[in-house]
Design a protein around this motif. Sequence first.
Motif, PDB file in Angstrom:
ATOM      1  N   GLY A 123       0.862  -1.247  -0.046  1.00  0.00           N
ATOM      2  CA  GLY A 123      -0.096   0.155  -0.058  1.00  0.00           C
ATOM      3  C   GLY A 123       0.718   1.192  -0.085  1.00  0.00           C
ATOM      4  O   GLY A 123       0.524   2.272   0.663  1.00  0.00           O
ATOM      5  N   THR A 161      -0.961   6.714   2.533  1.00  0.00           N
ATOM      6  CA  THR A 161      -0.673   5.469   2.035  1.00  0.00           C
ATOM      7  C   THR A 161       0.814   5.222   3.011  1.00  0.00           C
ATOM      8  O   THR A 161       0.949   5.855   3.774  1.00  0.00           O
ATOM      9  CB  THR A 161      -0.183   5.587   0.323  1.00  0.00           C
ATOM     10  OG1 THR A 161       1.036   6.182   0.441  1.00  0.00           O
ATOM     11  CG2 THR A 161      -1.237   6.128  -0.405  1.00  0.00           C
ATOM     12  N   LYS A 162       1.292   3.877   2.760  1.00  0.00           N
ATOM     13  CA  LYS A 162       2.324   3.532   3.484  1.00  0.00           C
ATOM     14  C   LYS A 162       3.764   4.422   3.289  1.00  0.00           C
ATOM     15  O   LYS A 162       4.413   4.853   4.376  1.00  0.00           O
ATOM     16  CB  LYS A 162       2.806   2.101   3.259  1.00  0.00           C
ATOM     17  CG  LYS A 162       1.931   1.037   3.741  1.00  0.00           C
ATOM     18  CD  LYS A 162       1.965   0.851   5.267  1.00  0.00           C
ATOM     19  CE  LYS A 162       0.854  -0.186   5.844  1.00  0.00           C
ATOM     20  NZ  LYS A 162       0.566  -1.124   5.129  1.00  0.00           N
ATOM     21  N   HIS A 182      -5.460  -2.113   1.492  1.00  0.00           N
ATOM     22  CA  HIS A 182      -4.415  -1.051   1.961  1.00  0.00           C
ATOM     23  C   HIS A 182      -5.023   0.360   1.909  1.00  0.00           C
ATOM     24  O   HIS A 182      -5.132   1.112   2.603  1.00  0.00           O
ATOM     25  CB  HIS A 182      -3.189  -1.338   0.817  1.00  0.00           C
ATOM     26  CG  HIS A 182      -2.638  -2.418   1.138  1.00  0.00           C
ATOM     27  ND1 HIS A 182      -1.982  -2.867   2.444  1.00  0.00           N
ATOM     28  CD2 HIS A 182      -2.460  -3.634   0.480  1.00  0.00           C
ATOM     29  CE1 HIS A 182      -1.565  -3.855   2.303  1.00  0.00           C
ATOM     30  NE2 HIS A 182      -1.831  -4.637   1.099  1.00  0.00           N
ATOM     31  N   SER A 199      -6.255   2.530   5.076  1.00  0.00           N
ATOM     32  CA  SER A 199      -5.363   3.797   5.203  1.00  0.00           C
ATOM     33  C   SER A 199      -6.491   5.089   5.015  1.00  0.00           C
ATOM     34  O   SER A 199      -6.018   6.055   5.874  1.00  0.00           O
ATOM     35  CB  SER A 199      -4.212   3.745   3.974  1.00  0.00           C
ATOM     36  OG  SER A 199      -3.266   2.827   4.453  1.00  0.00           O
TER      37      SER A 199
END
Lengths: 186, 376, 271
Positions: free
Chosen positions: C128, C140-141, C202, C206
Motif C-alpha cells: 500500500g 498510503t504507507k 490497503h 489507510s
Amino acid sequence: MKTQKEITISGVGGQGMILCGTLIAEAAAVHEHKKATLSSEYGVETRGTFAKSDVIVSDEEIYFPDVTEPDLVVCLHQVAYARYSGKIGDALLLFNSDEVAPDAVAQGPQKGLPITQMAKELGNPQTTNILTMGIIAGLTKVITPEGAKEAIRKFFQGKSDKVIALNEKAFDRGYEEGAKLQEDAI
Amino acid sequence: MGEFRFMQGNEAMTEGAIAAGARFYAGYPITPSSEVAETSSIRLPQVGGLYVQMEDEIGSMAALIGASAAGKKAYTATSGPGLSLMAENLGVAVMGEIPCVLIDVQRSGPSTGLATKPAQGDVLQARWGTHGDHSIIVLSPSSVQDCFDLMVTAFNYSEKYRTPVIFLSDEIIGHLREQVILKSPEELDIFERPEPTGDPKDYRPYDHSNGLAPLSHFGSPYIFKVNGSMHDEWGRPCARPDNADRIIRHLSEKIEAHAEEIAITRRYNMDDAEIVLICYGGAARSALSAMKKAREEGIKAGVLQIVTLWPVPDQEIREAIAQAKTVIVPELNLGQYIGEVEKRNEKNIPVIGVNRIDGQPIVPAQILAEVEEAAK
Amino acid sequence: MIKDYLLEEKLPLFWCAGCGNGIVLQAILRNIDKRGFTRENTVITTGIGCWGKADDYVTTNSFHGTHGRALPFSTGIKLANPSLNVFTLMGDGDGITIGGNHLIHAARRNVDLVAIMVNNLNYGMTGGQYSGTTPKHAITKTSPYGHVENGFDVCKVVQAAGAPFVARGTVYDVVQLDKLISKAIDHKGFSFVEVISPCPTHFGRSNKLGDAPKMMQWIKDNTISQEKAAGMTRDELQGKFVTGIFEEREQEDYSTAYQKVIDSLRGGENE
C-alpha cells in the motif's frame, strides 16, 4: 621490403574523410584483390572536431587496422595538420593549402595543394573528397584509376549521370596532380 | 558461392542476422552501434521482417523477447548505457529460456563515457549484467567476416540452448571496414528451433528431464506460459524450494555442461609458443600484429584468441598456460578477462596484463614491448 | 464457456476479499469467450503486482514479465504474429508509473492490442505505497502525512498520446465494463481501458473508507458519467472518476502500416 601501404586522411568531421578512405580501401579490396582495411576516429560531434580515417592496403593479412607507420598523411584542416606536422618522420604530409597554414619551418617532407580551389574549378566544392581520393591514388598507386572509378560509380549508383561524370572528373583531376607529385619526389 | 563485399562490421552483423533467419529487430539507436539499427531498418522489410524502434532499451529488450516467444528469431544492438538498461529484461530471457541475440558494440564507459571511442569494459557485465545466478553465452568477433559468420553461430547457440546470446563486439570491429564474404544460404548451417511433438495437453516447456524441452511459439497448438517469476515445468508460478533449486541449477548447467561444445578459440603460432598472448575482439588484432613482429625478431610468441568469452574455454586456456613461460593478456579495460586466466594458472607462471583505457586502441608496439621483455 | 479459460486448479483466486481484480478478469474472459477466441490464438501479458498475477489463472498463452514492461512484451508478440489476440493487463504501477513511458509510446505507436489498466490508487501487492495515480492528500504507507503530489488522469494522458480508443469504467458497473472491454476488442488499434477498482486492504484501510462493501459504495458515489461531467468545473471534478468512452476513432494500426512497407518492397511476395 614493406608490402603494406598506410595512409591517413585527416581533417574535421564533415569533410568526407571516411568516404574518401572507404572508396580507396574498397577499390583496393574489390578491384585490385588486395587486403584492405578502413578504420576511423571521430568525436561525438558530427561536424567540426578532429576526425581521420586510416587506410591500409597490403598483400598480406592486415591485423591492427590503424596506421602506425604512415606512408602518407593527408591533412584537410588546420586541426589535423597541427596533430601530424613534425610527428610522422619521413612520411609525406600532404595538406590542403586552402585550409591549412603550414609551419614556417616544417620538419619532414610536406606538400600543399589548393584542393578546395581545384574542386571549385571543377564546378562543385563537394567533390573535394573524391579529388583527394584521386590525389592519393596518383601519388601512391595503391589503386588503379579503373578500380577507383568502379568504386565511385558504385557509390553514386542511382545518382544522375552528371553527378557520376563530375566525380569521375574530380578523381582524374586529383590523380593527375598526385602523379605529378610522385614524379617530383623521384 | 558467397558474395564478396567491402563492408563495415556493424553492417555485416545485420547481414549475418538475416542470413541466420532473424526477422525481427527492436532497439534504441546508440553510438557506436547505430549502423546495425539503420541497416536493419533497410534490410528487414526487404526480406519480410520487421524493424521497430522502441522508446528505450528496456522496451527494446522486452519487444525482442515477445517476438521470439511468438516465433521470430530476434535481435537488437546497443552499447554500454543501453546494455545497462537491457540488463533488466535480459533476465526475463534467461528465466523464460527465450532465445534472442543482443549485440553490444562496446564503447568507453562508465556512464556515457567516451561515446565514440573503443573499449572492452563490458566483458564482466555481459556475463553478470542481469541479477541472479545464471549462465550465458558471449561471443566476441575480431573481423568483419566474424561479424557475419559468428552472428549465425550466435543465433544457432541461442536457439539450441534456449538462451540469450550476447554478441560482444567493440567500436574497433563495429566500425572497421574490410572485405567479407557473405555466405550463401547453402553454405550455412542454420539451427532451427525444434517444434514440440506429442499431445499439446502434455506440453511442458520447462520440463528438461529428457534434455532441453523444445520451445513452442505463441499461436501454435502448444499453448505455453512464460514466467519471469520462479515457475514449474508448465511455466506456472511455483515457490517450492526443490523446484527453485532445480531451475537455477538448470539455467547454469544447460550452458556450463556444454562449455566445450560452445567454446570457440583460435590458435596462431601456438605449436612452439613460449610467450602466449590470450586476447579477444578488437584487441586480438593488436596482439596478432605484435605476435607477427615478435616472430620476425625470432621470439617464440603465439596467440590464443578467445572467441567464446563465456562460458570460458577452460581446456584451451589451461593448455596454453601449460606450454607457456609467460602469458600476456591485452585488454581495452583494466583487466577483466585476465582473472579467468589467473584462475587457471596453477603453474604460477607470470600472467601480465596490457591494458588501455584512454579510448584509444592498444597499439601493437605496447604488446611487443611486453613480449620482448618476457623473452629476455 | 468462461471456465475453459480458467485454470481451475489454481483457484481460489489469491486476491483479497473485496478486491476488484476478479470482476475485471471475469469481464475479460467473458468477452474472449463471446468472440470465440481460442486459447491457442490468445496471449495474455501481465506486469507485476496483484493484477499482474492474473495470468496465473488463465489457460490461454501467457507472458508474465517485468514490472511496467507488459506493453513492450505485447508489442513484440503482436508485431511478430499479428493474427494473435493480445491482451495486456497492467496495474496503475505497471501502466502509468514505472511503465508510463511505454504506455504513451504504445498509444502513439498504435499496435493492435487491448490494454486494461486496473487502477486501485496504490501499490497493493507490496503493502500500500503510493503510485502515479494516488490522489493528493491520500494516506498510503509512504505518504503517512497525506500525499503531496497529484495523481494522473490516465485516460487523458493516453488520449493525448494518440490512442484511438480510450475508455474508463469501474468494477461497480459491470454491465458498462463488459461493454467497454467489448468495444476495445472490436476496435482495431491500441485500445485502452482503465478500470477503477477498490483496494480495501490497503488504500481503503489507510484512508478510512470502510470495509469492502463500503469501498464499493465509495467508488459508486464518486463515479460520474462523461456526459454529466461535461457540465462540471475542474474543482467539482476533483476526486471523481469520470467514466465512458473518451476516444473512438479509426486509425491505421502499426502492423497494417508496416505491411504496406514490406509489400511495396517485395511486390506482395511474402515468406
